[in-house]
Structure formats: C-alpha cells, structure tokens
Design a protein around this motif. Sequence first.
Motif, PDB file in Angstrom:
ATOM      1  N   GLY A 152       0.745  -1.199  -0.035  1.00 60.37           N
ATOM      2  CA  GLY A 152      -0.190  -0.003  -0.011  1.00 60.37           C
ATOM      3  C   GLY A 152       0.916   1.367   0.069  1.00 60.37           C
ATOM      4  N   VAL A 153       2.235   1.171  -0.257  1.00 59.16           N
ATOM      5  CA  VAL A 153       2.915   2.244  -0.377  1.00 59.16           C
ATOM      6  C   VAL A 153       3.635   2.370  -1.685  1.00 59.16           C
ATOM      7  N   GLY A 154       3.176   1.821  -2.668  1.00 52.08           N
ATOM      8  CA  GLY A 154       3.852   1.995  -3.959  1.00 52.08           C
ATOM      9  C   GLY A 154       4.101   3.156  -4.671  1.00 52.08           C
ATOM     10  N   GLU A 155       3.061   4.226  -4.117  1.00 52.26           N
ATOM     11  CA  GLU A 155       3.235   5.647  -4.770  1.00 52.26           C
ATOM     12  C   GLU A 155       4.343   6.592  -4.014  1.00 52.26           C
ATOM     13  N   ASP A 156       4.585   5.855  -2.883  1.00 51.44           N
ATOM     14  CA  ASP A 156       5.478   6.774  -1.902  1.00 51.44           C
ATOM     15  C   ASP A 156       7.002   6.525  -2.133  1.00 51.44           C
ATOM     16  N   ILE A 157       7.307   5.277  -2.958  1.00 45.47           N
ATOM     17  CA  ILE A 157       8.707   5.322  -3.190  1.00 45.47           C
ATOM     18  C   ILE A 157       9.158   5.302  -4.554  1.00 45.47           C
ATOM     19  N   THR A 158      10.086   5.995  -4.949  1.00 42.30           N
ATOM     20  CA  THR A 158      10.761   5.931  -6.341  1.00 42.30           C
ATOM     21  C   THR A 158      11.790   4.820  -6.407  1.00 42.30           C
ATOM     22  N   PHE A 159      11.368   3.593  -7.319  1.00 39.49           N
ATOM     23  CA  PHE A 159      12.301   2.580  -7.499  1.00 39.49           C
ATOM     24  C   PHE A 159      12.904   2.984  -8.827  1.00 39.49           C
ATOM     25  N   LYS A 160      14.287   2.845  -8.917  1.00 41.10           N
ATOM     26  CA  LYS A 160      15.002   2.891 -10.246  1.00 41.10           C
ATOM     27  C   LYS A 160      16.123   1.935 -10.322  1.00 41.10           C
ATOM     28  N   GLN A 161      16.457   1.453 -11.495  1.00 38.71           N
ATOM     29  CA  GLN A 161      17.548   0.522 -11.825  1.00 38.71           C
ATOM     30  C   GLN A 161      18.874   1.684 -12.066  1.00 38.71           C
ATOM     31  N   LEU A 162      19.790   1.399 -10.942  1.00 40.36           N
ATOM     32  CA  LEU A 162      20.760   2.341 -10.928  1.00 40.36           C
ATOM     33  C   LEU A 162      21.934   1.572 -10.094  1.00 40.36           C
ATOM     34  N   ALA A 163      23.256   1.619 -10.691  1.00 39.18           N
ATOM     35  CA  ALA A 163      24.208   1.148  -9.857  1.00 39.18           C
ATOM     36  C   ALA A 163      24.649   1.992  -8.673  1.00 39.18           C
ATOM     37  N   ALA A 164      25.130   1.317  -7.489  1.00 40.00           N
ATOM     38  CA  ALA A 164      25.328   2.605  -6.336  1.00 40.00           C
ATOM     39  C   ALA A 164      26.204   3.306  -6.668  1.00 40.00           C
ATOM     40  N   LYS A 165      27.311   3.168  -7.596  1.00 42.72           N
ATOM     41  CA  LYS A 165      28.322   4.201  -7.877  1.00 42.72           C
ATOM     42  C   LYS A 165      27.766   5.015  -9.083  1.00 42.72           C
ATOM     43  N   ASP A 166      26.966   5.121  -9.388  1.00 40.55           N
ATOM     44  CA  ASP A 166      26.233   5.993 -10.556  1.00 40.55           C
ATOM     45  C   ASP A 166      25.076   6.761  -9.981  1.00 40.55           C
ATOM     46  N   TRP A 167      24.881   6.829  -8.351  1.00 45.64           N
ATOM     47  CA  TRP A 167      24.072   7.626  -7.868  1.00 45.64           C
ATOM     48  C   TRP A 167      24.681   8.790  -7.226  1.00 45.64           C
ATOM     49  N   SER A 168      24.009  10.051  -7.200  1.00 46.12           N
ATOM     50  CA  SER A 168      24.467  11.218  -6.839  1.00 46.12           C
ATOM     51  C   SER A 168      23.042  12.023  -6.567  1.00 46.12           C
ATOM     52  N   THR A 169      23.371  12.964  -5.564  1.00 43.03           N
ATOM     53  CA  THR A 169      22.286  13.894  -5.360  1.00 43.03           C
ATOM     54  C   THR A 169      22.830  15.402  -5.042  1.00 43.03           C
ATOM     55  N   THR A 170      21.859  16.266  -5.037  1.00 37.63           N
ATOM     56  CA  THR A 170      22.063  17.869  -4.677  1.00 37.63           C
ATOM     57  C   THR A 170      21.278  17.765  -3.437  1.00 37.63           C
ATOM     58  N   GLU A 171      20.391  16.962  -2.866  1.00 34.91           N
ATOM     59  CA  GLU A 171      19.657  17.050  -1.777  1.00 34.91           C
ATOM     60  C   GLU A 171      20.373  17.228  -0.481  1.00 34.91           C
ATOM     61  N   LYS A 172      19.826  17.572   0.395  1.00 34.12           N
ATOM     62  CA  LYS A 172      20.665  17.750   1.620  1.00 34.12           C
ATOM     63  C   LYS A 172      19.799  17.287   2.777  1.00 34.12           C
ATOM     64  N   ASN A 173      20.733  16.779   4.221  1.00 29.97           N
ATOM     65  CA  ASN A 173      20.115  16.460   5.108  1.00 29.97           C
ATOM     66  C   ASN A 173      19.205  15.164   4.981  1.00 29.97           C
ATOM     67  N   GLY A 174      19.819  14.146   4.081  1.00 30.39           N
ATOM     68  CA  GLY A 174      19.059  12.990   3.816  1.00 30.39           C
ATOM     69  C   GLY A 174      19.694  11.840   4.678  1.00 30.39           C
TER      70      GLY A 174
END
Length: 378
Positions: free
Chosen positions: A278-300
């Motif tokens: 019941g939480v399918g719309e609350d999570i963004t799932f995506k195929q991505l290797a750990a080394k290819d992930w980056s973010t500009t968000e803070k305090n995560g």
Amino acid sequence: METTKYKLMAVMGAGLEAIVAKELKDLGYQVQTENGRVFFEGNLADVYRTNLWLRTADRIKIVLDEFTATTFEELFQGVKAYPFEDLIPYDGKFPVNGRSKNSILHSVPAVQSITKKAIVERLAATYQTRGHLPETGGRYQIEAAIDRDHVMLTLDTTGDSLFKRGYRTEKGGAPLKETMAASLVTLAHWFTDNPFVDPVTGSGTIPIEAALMGRKIAPGLNREFDISHWDQFDEKIGQALKKEARTMIDFDVELNIQGYDIDENMIQIAQANADLAGVGEDITFKQLAAKDWSTTEKNGVIVANPPYGERLGDTESVRKLYHEMGQIYQQMPTWSKYILTSDEGFESAYGQKATKKRKLYNGALKVDLYQYWGRKER
C-alpha cells in the motif's frame, strides 16, 4: 477472560531488545528487558494490539507458568498443575516445542513429549475423554523452555513470525527480514521531511518499512495471528483495533523515499512488493548502480544492506562496492549513512572510520551497523 491480565513476552533478534522496549513504551506499556526478550503485562486485547503494531519484534507470547524441574517427574507434575483448560478448548490444536540449556533435563525430545503428555492428561481429565483429543481447532503453540533447571511455559499468540507482513511476494536473493529492516530505519532516526535512500534495495524491504513508518501504517494490518482463531478471543476486538489502526494512517505526509538496485528484475519485484504493502506511490524505485547515484539534496538518510561477500571469491567485488560508496558518500556531509555488513574490513574499504558501530544479528550471522552521522544544515 478478556479482562484477565497476563505476563506477556515479546521476543526479538539479539541486539534489538532496546528498540522493541521503546516501541512497547511508546504504546503505553511498562517493560522489563532481558536478553532476547522484553516482558510487559496486558489482557488479550493488548496481545492483539502489540501483534498488530510492533515493527521490530518476532512474536508475542503469554508466560503461563515458571517452576524448577530437575527430574522428568517434576517437569510432568509442574506442567500438569497449570489449568490449560482455561485456554485450550476441547478441539484446540496444541503442538509443543521444547528447549533446554545448562540444565539436568537436557534432552529436548524428552522435554517435548513429557510436556505434551502432561497437557493431554490434564485436558483429557477436564473434558472427560480417554486421552484422545481431536486437535482440529485453533492453534495453541506451547513451549517448555528450560534454562538452568528453571522451566518457563509459554503460549505463542502470533503464529507466523511478525516479520511476515504479507506484502513480500518474491524475495529475490538474500532478503533482509522486515523486522530487521524496520529496526535499521528506527536506528537511522529518519524524519519524514528528509530524503531517504536505499542504494542497494534488492526486494525493497528497507524503503517499504520506512514508508509504512512514515505513513503510520500498522505493520500487521494485512494479516492475522494465532490469537485471532482462539475461542476465547472476541474477533470484534481485533476488528475494532484494525479499524482504529486504519484511522491513524497519515495520508497527508509527503514522503521522499528512493530505492535503487543494479538489477532491473529486483526493481520490478520491489515495486510489486511496495504496491502490495500500500506504499507503491510513496517510493521511487529505479535501476541504478550504487556508484552511479548522486544527489544535490541535503540532510538525507542512507540505509543500506549491501552484499557481505560471504562466499569465497566475492570479497574483492564487495569491497570495491564499499570503496565506491565511500567515495560518493564522503562528498555528502549533511547526509547520515547507515550500512549493515558482516565484513570486518568494511571501514578500510569504505575509506572512513564510522562515527559509531552497533553489533546486530542478521538471522544467525553477526553483523555490524556502521553509522556515519551527518551534520545537518538548516
């Protein structure tokens, strides 16, 4: 019967006692903690309520009786003295588990069969039958656990362990139990207004547990427990507690939860599991290797259960992953990172000493939760 107060016991994986104790306190119970178990008091409605709401415990048991036994006769008479007829109806199923450590009565099969025989004799006398009981009704799982000649007789109220929430259709590789995933989210002190990321999500258990917590969805909402099928438990109580739990779901909270995995098949499984929870719309799932992930968000918050390299030959590739994680995450000073692994070489591969390490058990495997605390920015 419904007002009778029992001595109750929540059991959990080693290292999670304090988390379960806090959950029980938050539900309003006074607790007493020992290794692998937390004691509290309550009636049958409390039994159902704690089965419904506890995220990090494995099961809830009623402590029926405690006594000393150094001979099988003492065990037999001690068990037989308990009024089982107050709990187990004529047609009740009552399988018996035995456990023994550091005790004179060390044969577990003997402990089991003598306990069973004593209960049969007691119930047969009460129900005026000649030792044959149908055992076709609800299940009343009894355990006789002996530790240093001290017998504790318990009745399991849960049935299938509480980690079985009912949303995991396919597990994928080496899945993390839902109770452990919920414990990791709890230990990460995540607040719902901050981003939450699992970079190696597998079947999605960690983000799903985070979303259930974020939405205040009771973890046992989609299942029942052994107590649900007991003659003396009024099913209306269970229905009322579930109805109340549904009114407590927070539909307004906006969640920023992401799960990534290198395997596209796992992403599909994770999404299916999240939909079922019941939480399918609350999570963004995506195929991505750990080394290819980056973010500009803070305090995560990052919570990860990467592969441990348990099999021979896997260590090198796993440590390469840890190194890649370290290179990315050390550029994110406002983020807190919580990484679970049994690999004691983790910190040197990651390239940084943890702020704190916490010993846990993933099943029977000793693991450490490496915690890197971020410096929050306003």
